[in-house]
Design an enzyme around this catalytic site. Structure first.
Site, PDB file in Angstrom:
ATOM      1  N   TYR A   1       0.840  -1.195   0.000  1.00  0.00           N
ATOM      2  CA  TYR A   1       0.000   0.000   0.000  1.00  0.00           C
ATOM      3  C   TYR A   1       0.873   1.242   0.000  1.00  0.00           C
ATOM      4  CZ  TYR A   1      -4.073  -2.835   0.725  1.00  0.00           C
ATOM      5  OH  TYR A   1      -5.074  -3.748   0.549  1.00  0.00           O
TER       6      TYR A   1
ATOM      7  N   TYR B   1     -17.117   2.134   3.943  1.00  0.00           N
ATOM      8  CA  TYR B   1     -16.376   1.344   2.977  1.00  0.00           C
ATOM      9  C   TYR B   1     -15.282   0.574   3.718  1.00  0.00           C
ATOM     10  CZ  TYR B   1     -14.105  -0.288  -1.115  1.00  0.00           C
ATOM     11  OH  TYR B   1     -13.582  -1.124  -2.070  1.00  0.00           O
TER      12      TYR B   1
ATOM     13  N   MET C   1     -12.031  -1.002   3.695  1.00  0.00           N
ATOM     14  CA  MET C   1     -10.850  -0.947   2.837  1.00  0.00           C
ATOM     15  C   MET C   1     -10.078  -2.253   2.891  1.00  0.00           C
ATOM     16  SD  MET C   1      -9.529   2.934   3.591  1.00  0.00           S
ATOM     17  CE  MET C   1      -9.499   2.763   5.382  1.00  0.00           C
TER      18      MET C   1
ATOM     19  N   HIS D   1     -15.145  -4.318  -1.883  1.00  0.00           N
ATOM     20  CA  HIS D   1     -14.905  -5.011  -3.136  1.00  0.00           C
ATOM     21  C   HIS D   1     -14.031  -6.221  -2.840  1.00  0.00           C
ATOM     22  CE1 HIS D   1     -16.013  -1.011  -4.717  1.00  0.00           C
ATOM     23  NE2 HIS D   1     -16.562  -1.728  -5.669  1.00  0.00           N
TER      24      HIS D   1
ATOM     25  N   ASN E   1     -11.785 -14.852  -4.951  1.00  0.00           N
ATOM     26  CA  ASN E   1     -11.654 -15.002  -3.500  1.00  0.00           C
ATOM     27  C   ASN E   1     -12.969 -15.524  -2.905  1.00  0.00           C
ATOM     28  OD1 ASN E   1     -10.969 -14.844  -0.804  1.00  0.00           O
ATOM     29  ND2 ASN E   1     -10.129 -12.776  -0.934  1.00  0.00           N
TER      30      ASN E   1
ATOM     31  N   PHE F   1     -17.447 -15.532   3.511  1.00  0.00           N
ATOM     32  CA  PHE F   1     -17.329 -14.915   4.829  1.00  0.00           C
ATOM     33  C   PHE F   1     -18.336 -13.772   4.993  1.00  0.00           C
ATOM     34  CE2 PHE F   1     -15.444 -11.395   7.294  1.00  0.00           C
ATOM     35  CZ  PHE F   1     -15.274 -12.003   8.528  1.00  0.00           C
ATOM     36  N   TYR F   2     -18.336 -12.851   4.055  1.00  0.00           N
ATOM     37  CA  TYR F   2     -19.208 -11.678   4.179  1.00  0.00           C
ATOM     38  C   TYR F   2     -20.684 -12.006   3.946  1.00  0.00           C
ATOM     39  CZ  TYR F   2     -15.182  -8.576   4.534  1.00  0.00           C
ATOM     40  OH  TYR F   2     -14.056  -7.945   4.966  1.00  0.00           O
TER      41      TYR F   2
END
Length: 198
Positions: free
Chosen positions: A32, A109, A111, A154, A159, A165-166
């Site tokens: 990052y 959001y 990240m 996103h 994946n 999971f979500y």
């Protein structure tokens, strides 16, 4: 799945942000930019946090509040240099949070969410994401939280673990596929995952 490992949650600050860099390097296949780390320490402490076990950082979640973009902006607005991995990274952490007028609809959001490999499948990611939902619930009638209508992230299309999971644990819906969202990984496409809050 292993036994649940209870963790303590702690704030990400200027003094400990290097620990976040180490978590990200261990969990994600990209580096990052420095702006990501500078921005994280300015976000609400309830949205960016570490998971500690026995005094050691074993995971982190970073989210922000941002204006709800229209669909035409949504595909590219937030992303420049990240990726997705099995640690549920959505890789969208290097843009500055935009200010919006009061009353403008907003979203939380997510990240990044990363847990060190040795500590995965112990519900640490679940505890981190649940803490973001809890923070929203405790603050939804005040400040900029009163304008938040959804929580979004996103996830790279390959994946499957993150998508499951979500969607299974938190009731997110899988939205449209965004083509060529990621720049440095293959496949470069992602799904938008979202959950309406209001």
């Amino acid at each position: 799945m292993g036994r649940r490992l209870p963790v303590e949650l702690g704030r990400i600050t200027q003094d400990n942000v290097e620990q976040l860099r180490k978590i990200n390097l261990a969990c994600f296949p990209v580096q990052y930019q420095e702006t990501y780390y500078k921005d994280v320490v300015t976000h609400d402490e309830g949205l960016c946090k570490f998971a500690y076990w026995d005094g050691f950082v074993v995971g982190a979640a970073c989210a922000r509040i941002e204006p709800l973009p229209d669909d035409s902006e949504n595909q590219k607005q937030n992303h420049e240099n990240a990726s997705s991995s099995n640690s549920n990274n959505n890789g969208n952490g290097n843009k500055k949070q935009k200010n919006a007028e009061s009353g403008t609809k907003k979203r939380i959001y997510i990240m990044t969410l990363g847990v060190l490999a040795a500590f995965r499948d112990r519900e640490i990611g679940t505890q981190l994401i649940q803490s973001i939902f809890d923070h929203y619930e405790a603050n939804k009638d005040s400040g900029e939280y009163k304008d938040v209508v959804e929580i979004v992230l996103h996830v790279q299309i390959s994946n499957a673990a993150a998508i499951k999971f979500y969607t299974t644990r938190f009731g997110f819906e899988q939205g449209e596929m965004v083509e060529n969202y990621y720049r440095r990984i293959d496949p470069p496409h992602c799904y938008k995952l979202f959950k309406k809050l209001a």
